[in-house]
Motif scaffolding. Structure first.
Motif, PDB file in Angstrom:
ATOM      1  N   GLY A 186       0.830  -1.189   0.000  1.00  0.00           N
ATOM      2  CA  GLY A 186       0.000   0.000   0.000  1.00  0.00           C
ATOM      3  C   GLY A 186       0.865   1.238   0.000  1.00  0.00           C
ATOM      4  O   GLY A 186       2.085   1.156   0.185  1.00  0.00           O
ATOM      5  N   PRO A 187       0.271   2.418  -0.194  1.00  0.00           N
ATOM      6  CA  PRO A 187       1.057   3.658  -0.229  1.00  0.00           C
ATOM      7  C   PRO A 187       1.675   3.948   1.138  1.00  0.00           C
ATOM      8  O   PRO A 187       0.947   4.135   2.120  1.00  0.00           O
ATOM      9  CB  PRO A 187       0.022   4.717  -0.613  1.00  0.00           C
ATOM     10  N   PRO A 188       3.012   3.996   1.251  1.00  0.00           N
ATOM     11  CA  PRO A 188       3.632   4.176   2.558  1.00  0.00           C
ATOM     12  C   PRO A 188       3.346   5.520   3.197  1.00  0.00           C
ATOM     13  O   PRO A 188       3.496   5.674   4.415  1.00  0.00           O
ATOM     14  CB  PRO A 188       5.128   4.007   2.255  1.00  0.00           C
ATOM     15  N   ALA A 189       2.942   6.528   2.407  1.00  0.00           N
ATOM     16  CA  ALA A 189       2.659   7.847   2.972  1.00  0.00           C
ATOM     17  C   ALA A 189       1.322   7.909   3.685  1.00  0.00           C
ATOM     18  O   ALA A 189       1.065   8.858   4.443  1.00  0.00           O
ATOM     19  CB  ALA A 189       2.688   8.905   1.865  1.00  0.00           C
ATOM     20  N   LEU A 190       0.463   6.926   3.474  1.00  0.00           N
ATOM     21  CA  LEU A 190      -0.877   6.951   4.067  1.00  0.00           C
ATOM     22  C   LEU A 190      -0.796   7.106   5.582  1.00  0.00           C
ATOM     23  O   LEU A 190       0.030   6.478   6.234  1.00  0.00           O
ATOM     24  CB  LEU A 190      -1.629   5.671   3.709  1.00  0.00           C
ATOM     25  N   ALA A 191      -1.644   7.930   6.141  1.00  0.00           N
ATOM     26  CA  ALA A 191      -1.609   8.241   7.572  1.00  0.00           C
ATOM     27  C   ALA A 191      -1.687   6.999   8.441  1.00  0.00           C
ATOM     28  O   ALA A 191      -1.144   6.969   9.551  1.00  0.00           O
ATOM     29  CB  ALA A 191      -2.751   9.192   7.926  1.00  0.00           C
ATOM     30  N   HIS A 192      -2.347   5.968   7.962  1.00  0.00           N
ATOM     31  CA  HIS A 192      -2.490   4.743   8.744  1.00  0.00           C
ATOM     32  C   HIS A 192      -1.166   3.998   8.913  1.00  0.00           C
ATOM     33  O   HIS A 192      -1.079   3.108   9.756  1.00  0.00           O
ATOM     34  CB  HIS A 192      -3.503   3.809   8.065  1.00  0.00           C
ATOM     35  N   ASN A 193      -0.158   4.347   8.124  1.00  0.00           N
ATOM     36  CA  ASN A 193       1.150   3.720   8.263  1.00  0.00           C
ATOM     37  C   ASN A 193       1.940   4.434   9.356  1.00  0.00           C
ATOM     38  O   ASN A 193       2.611   5.441   9.107  1.00  0.00           O
ATOM     39  CB  ASN A 193       1.912   3.765   6.936  1.00  0.00           C
ATOM     40  N   GLN A 194       1.884   3.906  10.557  1.00  0.00           N
ATOM     41  CA  GLN A 194       2.501   4.550  11.719  1.00  0.00           C
ATOM     42  C   GLN A 194       3.865   3.931  12.029  1.00  0.00           C
ATOM     43  O   GLN A 194       4.110   3.419  13.121  1.00  0.00           O
ATOM     44  CB  GLN A 194       1.565   4.451  12.909  1.00  0.00           C
ATOM     45  N   SER A 195       4.734   3.976  11.033  1.00  0.00           N
ATOM     46  CA  SER A 195       6.098   3.490  11.198  1.00  0.00           C
ATOM     47  C   SER A 195       7.059   4.646  10.968  1.00  0.00           C
ATOM     48  O   SER A 195       6.670   5.722  10.497  1.00  0.00           O
ATOM     49  CB  SER A 195       6.396   2.369  10.203  1.00  0.00           C
ATOM     50  N   VAL A 196       8.326   4.422  11.273  1.00  0.00           N
ATOM     51  CA  VAL A 196       9.338   5.434  10.994  1.00  0.00           C
ATOM     52  C   VAL A 196       9.396   5.711   9.492  1.00  0.00           C
ATOM     53  O   VAL A 196       9.484   6.868   9.063  1.00  0.00           O
ATOM     54  CB  VAL A 196      10.712   4.975  11.521  1.00  0.00           C
TER      55      VAL A 196
END
Length: 377
Positions: free
Chosen positions: A223-233
């Protein structure tokens, strides 16, 4: 007396699990569960697992090939039954996590309290997202806890290895086992993981070759890594830099951070707090992974329980973050994260920042404990 005995026993939890199963059967439409079923069906039909999409959701199967093999039984069931069993089992896994944590903290776990905490945990965004997507995270969390809480068991480590075979990120806990001196358990975990990889190659060799040669290093396939749901570094850096960071930059930030958190977790574990140590290992895992969707953060539940025994206000504040879901307060999706203001970056990375704050607190508290013991000596 009889009513009191029923409340103390497993009956309240069973009611909750059955209710979840019924709700799952009636609701249906679990996007990720549909993809799992597609993966299992592809194995049955000897089709390429990664070269086509689930016809129901239009999504690719992104897990290791061993996971597709494990999903074969789901593909043999009617959709409503698969949804019912998956949802009921997920809630049962959550209840089992509550029991394990309570007992490891030397606290009672009567049925009514376990059901109450489990039901309350459904309000946390990672938990209800996990359930509404039909995700695997609650099962993986339970598997890891069973092994990390009791690494002295004869077969301890095997569940961690299997969890890593299903979803690579639990490999972090193999490192944690090594750091705390449980090398036998770490060895069993590594062997179990290798066995899972081998099963994938034996059952579906073409798909396994595709996954390990091409898909493994491409985070964007999930999925798009910039999406807000991606809460990683990696997600935070992508949003901050208006594009995916260079690999060296990501590793330069995520690597030391994750390792530091893992070392703190090992310190707590060696000093007898296996709950806090395991939870910090999970934070290291979520920081290190390039993709840590919000439903991966189901570890918020055991962290809240661990904090409750030390600082009630900290536990309430931690829980409030995951109930309020601030990560989606700023505009998100379709690249809108690239236009965030500095305050929106703070709010939109709330889970990540909460994990860092928790880790700093744990490091300071560990240092104080070590200092106090040295003074006594």
């Amino acid at each position: 007396m009889r009513r009191s005995h029923l409340l103390e026993g497993p009956a309240p939890v069973l009611v909750l699990v059955v209710g979840a199963a019924v709700a799952g059967a009636l609701r249906g439409g679990f996007k990720d569960l549909s993809v799992y079923v597609y993966g299992g069906r592809a194995v049955i039909d000897s089709l390429p697992v990664y070269l086509s999409v689930d016809p129901v959701t239009g999504l690719h199967f992104t897990y290791p090939p061993f996971a597709a093999v494990v999903m074969v039984p789901l593909a043999l069931l009617p959709t409503w039954l698969a949804a019912a069993l998956w949802t009921g089992a997920s809630v049962a896994a959550l209840a089992a996590v509550v029991v394990l944590v309570r007992r490891e903290l030397d606290r009672p776990a009567p049925g009514w309290l376990v059901a109450l905490v489990t039901g309350g945990a459904l309000a946390l965004e990672p938990v209800w997202q996990n359930l509404t997507f039909g995700q695997t995270n609650l099962f993986l969390m339970l598997a890891v806890m069973v092994d990390l809480f009791r690494p002295e068991r004869r077969w301890s480590g095997v569940l961690v290895g299997i969890a890593a075979g299903l979803k690579l990120t639990p490999l972090v806990f193999v490192v944690l086992l090594v750091l705390v001196g449980r090398r036998a358990a770490a060895g069993r975990a590594a062997l179990a993981f290798a066995g899972a990889v081998a099963v994938g190659f034996v059952v579906t060799p073409g798909s396994a070759a595709t996954y390990w040669a091409d898909n493994l290093v491409d985070a964007r396939r999930i999925g798009p890594p910039a999406l807000a749901h991606n809460q990683s570094v990696y997600g935070a850096l992508t949003r901050l830099l208006d594009g995916p960071p260079p690999t060296w930059a990501w590793l330069a930030v995520a690597g030391p951070l994750s390792l530091a958190v893992l070392v703190v977790g090992a310190g707590w574990w060696r000093r007898g707090d296996r709950v806090l140590g395991t939870c910090l290992g999970a934070m290291a895992m979520l920081l290190a992974s390039p993709i840590s969707w919000s439903h991966h953060w189901v570890w918020a539940v055991p962290v809240a329980l661990a904090l409750w025994e030390r600082n009630r206000w900290a536990s309430v504040a931690w829980t409030a973050v995951f109930v309020a879901r601030p990560v989606v307060w700023p505009p998100y999706s379709q690249g809108r994260e690239y236009r965030w203001s500095p305050p929106e970056h703070l709010v939109g990375n709330a889970y990540l920042l909460a994990a860092l704050a928790f880790s700093v607190w744990a490091a300071v508290a560990l240092n104080r404990r070590v200092g106090a013991r040295l003074e006594q000596v």
